[in-house]
Design an enzyme around this catalytic site. Sequence first.
Site, PDB file in Angstrom:
ATOM      1  N   THR A  26      11.070   0.708   5.793  1.00 59.11           N
ATOM      2  CA  THR A  26      11.330  -0.073   6.675  1.00 59.11           C
ATOM      3  C   THR A  26      12.313  -1.217   6.555  1.00 59.11           C
ATOM      4  O   THR A  26      11.944  -1.995   5.786  1.00 59.11           O
ATOM      5  CB  THR A  26       9.966  -0.433   7.340  1.00 59.11           C
ATOM      6  OG1 THR A  26       9.089   0.848   7.529  1.00 59.11           O
ATOM      7  CG2 THR A  26       9.962  -1.176   8.704  1.00 59.11           C
ATOM      8  N   GLN A 101      11.807  10.948   9.464  1.00 62.91           N
ATOM      9  CA  GLN A 101      10.177  10.824   8.906  1.00 62.91           C
ATOM     10  C   GLN A 101       9.498  10.350  10.204  1.00 62.91           C
ATOM     11  O   GLN A 101       9.652   9.216  10.386  1.00 62.91           O
ATOM     12  CB  GLN A 101      10.181   9.841   7.975  1.00 62.91           C
ATOM     13  CG  GLN A 101       8.739   9.735   7.377  1.00 62.91           C
ATOM     14  CD  GLN A 101       8.532   8.889   6.315  1.00 62.91           C
ATOM     15  OE1 GLN A 101       8.287   7.584   6.648  1.00 62.91           O
ATOM     16  NE2 GLN A 101       8.610   8.894   4.821  1.00 62.91           N
ATOM     17  N   TYR A 185      -2.090   5.729   7.688  1.00 60.42           N
ATOM     18  CA  TYR A 185      -1.411   6.136   9.197  1.00 60.42           C
ATOM     19  C   TYR A 185      -2.264   7.191   9.594  1.00 60.42           C
ATOM     20  O   TYR A 185      -3.236   7.801   8.935  1.00 60.42           O
ATOM     21  CB  TYR A 185       0.102   6.289   9.079  1.00 60.42           C
ATOM     22  CG  TYR A 185       0.612   4.805   8.432  1.00 60.42           C
ATOM     23  CD1 TYR A 185       0.406   3.678   9.060  1.00 60.42           C
ATOM     24  CD2 TYR A 185       1.451   5.141   7.323  1.00 60.42           C
ATOM     25  CE1 TYR A 185       0.764   2.646   8.209  1.00 60.42           C
ATOM     26  CE2 TYR A 185       1.996   4.178   6.646  1.00 60.42           C
ATOM     27  CZ  TYR A 185       1.519   2.709   7.026  1.00 60.42           C
ATOM     28  OH  TYR A 185       2.046   1.541   6.621  1.00 60.42           O
TER      29      TYR A 185
END
Length: 355
Positions: A26, A101, A185
Amino acid sequence: MAELLEPIILGDGIPLRNRICMGSMTRNRCMDDNKPVEATIKHYTDRARDGTGLIVAEGTFICAHGAEWPNAPVMYNQEHADAWARVTSAVHEVGGKILFQPWHAGRIQNDNMPMLKQSGYPVYAPSKIPAKGGKFRTLEGNPGHTHNLTEIDDPKAIVEQFRRSVTLAKRAGFDGIELLSQGGYLLHNFLCSHSNTRTDQYGGSVENRCRFPLEVLDAIIEVWGPRAVGIKICPSDDYNDTTISYEELTDTYTYYIKELMRRDLAFINLSRRGCDVGRETDSYFRSQPRPEGKELPPKYEPLAQFGSFIKYPGSRTMLMVNHEYTVEEAADSVRKEKIDLVTFARPFIYNPVSG
């Protein structure tokens, strides 16, 4: 090192110039309403040019999110796909390959983060069990993960969000998909018994807890075909309140990996986060002692337990590994035919030297 520089074919026709993969990171640079900008294009193109064999783009949310990354990308309409198409085109022009992704943060969110608050979209989870920890530095008081959870009534609706996102990724020119199934997640929320206490067909037994991630994977395969799809898993994960017992780890991932292998995927990316790698590592990722009852065997290594499930004579699914591998360790594992590909991430944060 020479072993890592050998060209290789991923899936049925994705030629890689070497076995080195740049993992997803990220970067918080998608400043144009969470779409890539010129800095994003430069970031990926510089690293694709005469460099890594494969890039996995930063995790991209399939819906409005309340995660702690304000400028992380999203992919749920054509404008997002058009913006990413500029990235994939630039990467391809310099001979690189790049995977998408798709990401749903699940319970690792805070409903007061601006995007989620503005959209009114809830924080979905398999069960109303808040994740421990979290620190949302952009919110007053640095709160943790939300307690305001909405239990998913119809998981198939979320499956369709994944389907739409990866369909847009195909339009955007990505070469394939790496599905994120670790890190605490949403997919991982379903896998862990402490975050999934459902009593329907999506909870309880190992088979039921694996059902939702496998349904998401199957929807992606319907769009892309299995040979352009991989998945990232971490049996030993200890990130974002994911630590499970060795018994649960063994039962869950024995079944899960066997089901993944039935799908003839291009690759499985096996992480060892949560393990003692036997040397000093970055303090941020250094694993803490696991709670009582959730200890791992001494010198535990997921590759030793599960590698033979994936890499064996006749298997068409490549084995990728990640987390704190050295070049020497990865090259030795390739030489000994334990793995096919290795992911490095933080080394790619350094800016390449031009000229």
